[in-house]
Scaffold this motif. Sequence first.
Motif: not given
Length: 261
Positions: A140-149
Amino acid sequence: MAKTGDRARTAAAPALSSLDFALDRASPVPLYYQLAQQLEAAIEHGVLAPGNLLGNEVDLSVRLGLSRPTVRQAIQSLVDKGLLVRRRGVGTQVVHSQVKRPLELSSLYDDLEEAGQGPTTQVVRHEVVPASCDVAAALGVAEGSEVTVLDRLRCTHGQPVALLCNYLPASLLDLDDARLESTGLYRMMRSAGITLHSARQRVSARAATAEEGARLDEEEGAALLTMQRTAYDDTGRPVEYGTHIYRASRYTFDFQLLVRP
């Protein structure tokens, strides 16, 4: 000098001496099946660990008061399941137990620990990346926003069981590799005050790639179980999106099915 068979019987004694077999001779359940079930339970719960020796059929039949064909049939059923192996000059040896996991919102680490499987974790990848279209939609975040993998290899008794890939909102919680390798991700979430409430999950199967086979100690093309899961907290916020693969030779999902009223 002790012979090979003597060494096998000696090595088997400590493992088997801790087992209390309860065989009901009045039961309609065949004795070989009762024995096989109790040996399998001991393997699954780590009482009989990989490498333990059971000794030979004569010793077991004398100890349990069973015929050799009955003991042989029980052992063969576990050999057929891949839990035991017969080694010439050594005896019957425990190979590994298959991980059985209920389909519920729980951590693989917690499930393995509760089952006495001795889980260990190796962090393969831990970084912040731009969210792909699929990951963004799941979290549920914007495409390209930062996420931890996070990419992690989960093992039991020193043998690989699963490759775990998890995506989390970058600001969700602080993660460090030392803690990730000593405990489960969901346990870390709970410690940070995140209450997991529900999840959407899909289970499937496919063949292993060469790279996956190398990491999981399987041949290329070996059967793998796959799982995709999006977990939500008690406010309905997506907190984790996972794509996991499991060795089908070491792992099963357990279902409980109920008849609708």
